[in-house]
Design a protein around this motif. Structure first.
Motif, PDB file in Angstrom:
ATOM      1  N   PHE A   1      11.728  -8.782  25.849  1.00 12.96           N
ATOM      2  CA  PHE A   1      11.436  -9.972  26.653  1.00 12.96           C
ATOM      3  C   PHE A   1      10.035  -9.875  27.225  1.00 12.96           C
ATOM      4  N   LEU A   2       9.306 -10.986  27.127  1.00 15.70           N
ATOM      5  CA  LEU A   2       7.975 -11.049  27.734  1.00 15.70           C
ATOM      6  C   LEU A   2       7.958 -12.139  28.796  1.00 15.70           C
ATOM      7  N   ALA A   3       7.670 -11.722  30.046  1.00 15.50           N
ATOM      8  CA  ALA A   3       7.409 -12.724  31.080  1.00 15.50           C
ATOM      9  C   ALA A   3       5.916 -13.014  31.023  1.00 15.50           C
ATOM     10  N   PHE A   4       5.579 -14.254  30.700  1.00 12.65           N
ATOM     11  CA  PHE A   4       4.186 -14.602  30.400  1.00 12.65           C
ATOM     12  C   PHE A   4       3.295 -14.595  31.644  1.00 12.65           C
TER      13      PHE A   4
ATOM     14  N   PRO B   1       2.868 -18.957  31.881  1.00 10.04           N
ATOM     15  CA  PRO B   1       4.001 -19.646  31.230  1.00 10.04           C
ATOM     16  C   PRO B   1       3.585 -21.063  30.793  1.00 10.04           C
ATOM     17  N   VAL B   2       4.039 -21.454  29.626  1.00  6.29           N
ATOM     18  CA  VAL B   2       3.612 -22.721  29.027  1.00  6.29           C
ATOM     19  C   VAL B   2       4.420 -23.880  29.619  1.00  6.29           C
TER      20      VAL B   2
ATOM     21  N   ILE C   1       6.168 -27.384  29.094  1.00  7.14           N
ATOM     22  CA  ILE C   1       6.677 -28.130  27.935  1.00  7.14           C
ATOM     23  C   ILE C   1       7.254 -29.461  28.396  1.00  7.14           C
TER      24      ILE C   1
ATOM     25  N   PHE D   1      16.756 -26.015  27.934  1.00  7.85           N
ATOM     26  CA  PHE D   1      16.009 -24.897  27.358  1.00  7.85           C
ATOM     27  C   PHE D   1      16.669 -23.558  27.707  1.00  7.85           C
TER      28      PHE D   1
ATOM     29  N   ALA E   1      18.363 -20.934  25.009  1.00  7.01           N
ATOM     30  CA  ALA E   1      17.899 -19.545  24.897  1.00  7.01           C
ATOM     31  C   ALA E   1      19.073 -18.593  25.155  1.00  7.01           C
TER      32      ALA E   1
ATOM     33  N   VAL F   1      10.439 -28.027  31.410  1.00 11.16           N
ATOM     34  CA  VAL F   1      10.126 -26.602  31.466  1.00 11.16           C
ATOM     35  C   VAL F   1       8.722 -26.381  32.049  1.00 11.16           C
ATOM     36  N   ASN F   2       8.680 -25.787  33.205  1.00 12.28           N
ATOM     37  CA  ASN F   2       7.423 -25.387  33.864  1.00 12.28           C
ATOM     38  C   ASN F   2       6.489 -26.530  34.227  1.00 12.28           C
TER      39      ASN F   2
ATOM     40  N   ASN G   1      10.604 -18.770  37.363  1.00  7.77           N
ATOM     41  CA  ASN G   1      11.325 -19.288  36.201  1.00  7.77           C
ATOM     42  C   ASN G   1      11.338 -18.241  35.077  1.00  7.77           C
ATOM     43  N   GLU G   2      10.261 -17.467  34.979  1.00  9.45           N
ATOM     44  CA  GLU G   2      10.220 -16.399  33.986  1.00  9.45           C
ATOM     45  C   GLU G   2      11.275 -15.342  34.309  1.00  9.45           C
TER      46      GLU G   2
ATOM     47  N   GLN H   1      14.682 -16.432  33.475  1.00  6.65           N
ATOM     48  CA  GLN H   1      14.964 -16.273  32.044  1.00  6.65           C
ATOM     49  C   GLN H   1      15.315 -14.828  31.718  1.00  6.65           C
TER      50      GLN H   1
ATOM     51  N   LEU I   1      18.749 -13.521  30.047  1.00  7.22           N
ATOM     52  CA  LEU I   1      18.745 -12.922  28.716  1.00  7.22           C
ATOM     53  C   LEU I   1      19.051 -11.424  28.735  1.00  7.22           C
TER      54      LEU I   1
ATOM     55  N   TYR J   1       6.312 -19.716  22.844  1.00  4.72           N
ATOM     56  CA  TYR J   1       7.096 -19.538  24.067  1.00  4.72           C
ATOM     57  C   TYR J   1       8.590 -19.712  23.768  1.00  4.72           C
TER      58      TYR J   1
ATOM     59  N   SER K   1       9.871 -16.881  21.641  1.00  5.57           N
ATOM     60  CA  SER K   1       9.988 -15.625  22.393  1.00  5.57           C
ATOM     61  C   SER K   1      11.245 -15.607  23.253  1.00  5.57           C
ATOM     62  N   ARG K   2      11.921 -16.766  23.349  1.00  2.59           N
ATOM     63  CA  ARG K   2      13.196 -16.826  24.074  1.00  2.59           C
ATOM     64  C   ARG K   2      14.365 -16.890  23.107  1.00  2.59           C
TER      65      ARG K   2
ATOM     66  N   LEU L   1      14.707 -18.842  20.207  1.00  2.21           N
ATOM     67  CA  LEU L   1      14.909 -20.011  19.340  1.00  2.21           C
ATOM     68  C   LEU L   1      14.178 -19.780  18.022  1.00  2.21           C
TER      69      LEU L   1
ATOM     70  N   LEU M   1      12.825 -29.121  18.893  1.00  4.77           N
ATOM     71  CA  LEU M   1      12.875 -29.373  20.328  1.00  4.77           C
ATOM     72  C   LEU M   1      11.554 -29.969  20.819  1.00  4.77           C
TER      73      LEU M   1
END
Ligand SMILES: Nc1ncnc2c1ncn2[C@@H]1O[C@H](COP(=O)(O)OP(=O)(O)O)[C@@H](O)[C@H]1O
Ligand SMILES: [Mg+2]
Lengths: 264, 437
Positions: A89-92, A95-96, A98, A106, A110, A150-151, A162-163, A166, A170, B390, B393-394, B396, B404
């Motif tokens: 898992f990568l917490a950015f 974060p992007v 969307i 979302f 996931a 998302v974000n 939010n990261e 997730q 997960l 992104y 990486s979750r 999907l 999506l």
């Protein structure tokens, strides 16, 4: 007889990676065992985020040498989603956003994807709603964030939470938190740290990329690494972070005699 | 000049599929019959559109020209139970067309005070003035062969007349069902909304056949002073179909018209939308989404005509093209000399999902007044690589992530739809591959 050491979760050996035609990672070594917490520090531009993204399989970064073993498996040819399902898992750092994708949708997508991979039960929207709200409570997050895109329009701190949400959903084996602390005020930092600590166990591991000692006051690392120009040039115990805080990076910079990257 | 290219007249085309000329109605003084006779007589003067016509520059309808589709024979026997799965939960009033013909037996036009629904021939026969005043007056056929053809066959159409100050809460569902292959259906609908009244209309095209056929639809709408109409349009024709449609709307003083048009189906589709902001303070927002793939072609042409001062128009049109699909958008905003203090904004955003797909866009402003606020813009792009990563990486997979994000691009338009079940249906349709059960 060679036997895989099942206590080793991540083994990165002489990793080289390019973005376009520029080499950013230049021979990075790192070994992470289960139950460990590692901190990676270093000046801006030293390649910390690049390392995190290469681990996660970002297509813009091309691995040109070395190997990455995750849980004993060579993951270099795996797609990002396969790595995620395998427990990475990568917490950015950034974060992007969307627009148009609802956060709850979302998160559930996931969550269910990873659950299915693990042969565990998937949740329908109602069940998931209960489940995610519980997790949000731990992070002191307003449930209103579920209905938003998302974000989108989240503050820096809200994106970071939010990261972590997730991550909590997960339950990865290895989480890489890329500057999750920047942009958080001290209260938020405490809450996030609490959430992270609750997830830490003897079976999983954590890599914290950070600039600041203060995160490490709340999440205590076993090792602190310093990155420079695409390599780990120094590895030490948690006291290294304090020295860096007090004296900056100049005193180790370029001092190749101390470069190791392999912890004791 | 190339004399080898022969202009096929529209008449020739019709003769080819109709094994003979279409004939005008028997001599009659009836308003409907006169209108039809005039249209039939005028067809001889019209030619089949080609890419040499400015308004058809990007859209080659040669395959339609070669399709010799006759008029539908007797209507296919359907029962309501064949269609229930397509009904909208919220709707009470339902108007069903089968192969272009209004089917009262399948419709549900249960009396609501102030709402009159019937076939055009009956409404004209009983001399409903709202009908005789507007029918054939809003949808111009003199320069449009397809509208002329539709007008010639309009006796099978339906009229919806709403009196003054009536609020119809539930959406009125107008369902155009195609069942026969290799036919040309010409459904017609007139909507007259009285002063101060408020309705929501869902106009939907769908097919019970996978085969080729042609729909040539015309919708005319008149909004009296301060009327308010939400108009949702769903084009889900068969992938083999040809779909030609004209919608013309006249908006009176302080009346407000909101349309959301979604184009998903057909092999070749062409949708013309003419909006007249005919009086002061008239308002419209006309939004659209085209989502096509494979070999599909979908063309949307809109005209927003600011005739009088202080009217407002808003437009967001989005195209998503995958595979080898070809999307076209042409949006013209005309501001007449009299239309001072016009406020017009248009935006066109496009998403290309493959190297072989293409999108042609042509936003146009024609301004003849000096005190106006007008803006327009167009963008074209691909899916955001960082957003894809992104999502991946979750966990999907790439296909789901693309799906999506594609949906998200279109959702901005879909979210405007004021009928929940329709919104949900579209979300399910587009997200079908992403849904986890
Ligand atoms: N996508 C990219 N395109 C071009 N250069 C990049 C890209 N990503 C990273 N870099 C470059 O790689 C170097 C390392 O960046 P980064 O990994 O973000 O460092 P850090 O996270 O340690 O601040 C920098 O010089 C940066 O400009
Ligand atoms: Mg960074």
């Amino acid at each position: 007889m060679i036997r895989a050491d099942s206590s080793i979760l991540l083994e990165v050996h002489d990793l080289h990676a390019n973005v376009e035609d520029t080499e950013i990672l230049k021979g990075l070594n790192l070994t992470v065992k289960r139950g460990e917490i590692h901190a990676i520090m270093g000046l801006n531009g030293s390649g910390k985020s690049t390392f995190a993204k290469v681990l996660a399989g970002h297509p813009a970064y091309r691995m040109t040498g070395g190997e990455i073993l995750f849980n004993g498996m060579d993951i270099t040819s795996l797609a990002p989603e396969e790595r995620a399902r395998a427990g990475l898992f990568l917490a950015f750092q950034y974060p992007v956003e969307i627009p148009g994708v609802a956060n709850d949708q979302f998160l559930r997508l996931a969550y269910n994807t990873v659950q299915r991979q693990r042969g565990k039960e998937e949740l329908d929207p109602l069940e998931f709603d209960d489940f995610v709200r519980e997790k949000m409570k731990l992070l002191d997050m307003n449930p209103g964030f579920l209905d938003r895109s998302v974000n989108e329009g989240f503050s820096g701190g809200e994106k970071k939470r939010n990261e972590i949400l997730q991550m909590a959903l997960l339950e990865p084996m290895l989480a890489v938190l890329d500057e999750t602390d920047s942009g958080l005020d001290i209260d938020a930092l405490r809450i996030v740290a609490k959430g992270v600590n609750q997830l830490a166990s003897q079976d999983n591991a954590l890599i914290l990329v950070t600039h600041y000692q203060r995160l490490l006051d709340y999440i205590e690392p076993d090792y602190v690494h310093v990155m420079e120009a695409g390599r780990i040039i120094k590895t030490s115990g948690k006291e290294l972070a304090l020295e860096l805080e007090a004296h900056g990076y100049d005193w180790i910079s370029g001092d190749k005699t101390r470069a190791s990257g392999v912890q004791p | 000049m190339n004399t080898l290219i022969k202009n096929v007249s529209f008449q020739e085309w019709i003769s080819s599929w109709n094994s003979g000329k279409i004939t005008a109605p028997e001599h009659s003084t009836n308003y409907l019959d006169q209108l039809r006779t005039n249209a039939v007589n005028h067809i001889a003067a019209l030619k089949f559109p080609s890419t040499r016509d400015e308004e058809w520059r990007f859209t080659d309808i040669t395959p339609l020209k070669h399709a010799a589709f006759k008029q539908p024979s007797a209507a296919t026997e359907l029962t309501a139970s064949d269609l229930t799965q397509y009904f909208i939960d919220e709707s009470v009033i339902r108007i069903v067309f089968v192969d272009g013909q209004y089917m009262p037996g399948l419709s549900s036009t249960a009396a609501q005070h102030g709402v009159t629904i019937d076939s055009l021939s009956k409404l004209v026969a009983t001399d409903i003035s709202a009908v005789t005043q507007h029918l054939g007056q809003i949808a111009e056929y003199h320069n449009n062969a397809f509208v002329a053809l539709n007008t010639a066959f309009m006796q099978e159409g339906v009229g919806i007349v709403i009196s003054e100050n009536i609020v119809v809460d539930a959406p009125i569902h107008v369902l155009f069902v195609a069942t026969q292959q290799e036919v040309t259906a010409c459904p017609r609908c007139l909507l007259v909304v009285g002063a101060g009244s408020r309705i929501t209309l869902v106009e939907e095209y769908l097919a019970l056949t996978d085969c080729a056929y042609t729909t040539n639809a015309v919708i005319e709408a008149q909004l009296a002073d301060s009327a308010n109409v939400n108009h949702i349009r769903l084009q889900r024709e068969s992938r083999e179909a040809f779909h030609i449609a004209n919608t013309s709307v006249q908006i009176a003083h302080a009346a407000s018209y909101q349309s959301i048009s979604i184009a998903l189906g057909a092999q070749i589709s062409r949708f013309d939308q003419h909006i007249s902001l005919a009086d002061q303070h008239a308002q419209c927002s006309i939004d659209g989404l085209t989502l096509i793939s494979d070999q599909q072609l979908a063309d949307t042409h809109t005209w927003i005509d600011h005739i009088k001062p202080q009217a407002t128009s808003r437009q967001l049109h989005k195209c998503i093209a995958d595979g080898s699909a070809h999307a076209v958008f042409s949006g013209k905003i005309i501001v007449r000399p009299d239309a001072q203090q016009t406020d017009a904004r248009q935006m066109n955003r496009n998403l290309l999902l493959s190297d072989k797909a293409s999108i042609d866009t042509k936003p146009q402003l024609e301004i003849f007044a000096d005190d106006v606020k007008c803006s327009h813009g167009a963008t074209i792009g691909q899916l955001d690589a960082d957003a894809l990563f992104y999502l991946q990486s979750r966990g999907l997979n790439l296909a789901s992530a693309r799906n999506l994000l594609t949906y998200a691009f279109g959702a901005e338009v879909i979210d405007f739809i004021p009928v929940d079940s329709v919104k949900q249906q579209l979300a399910d349709l587009i997200l079908a591959k992403t849904r986890i059960h």
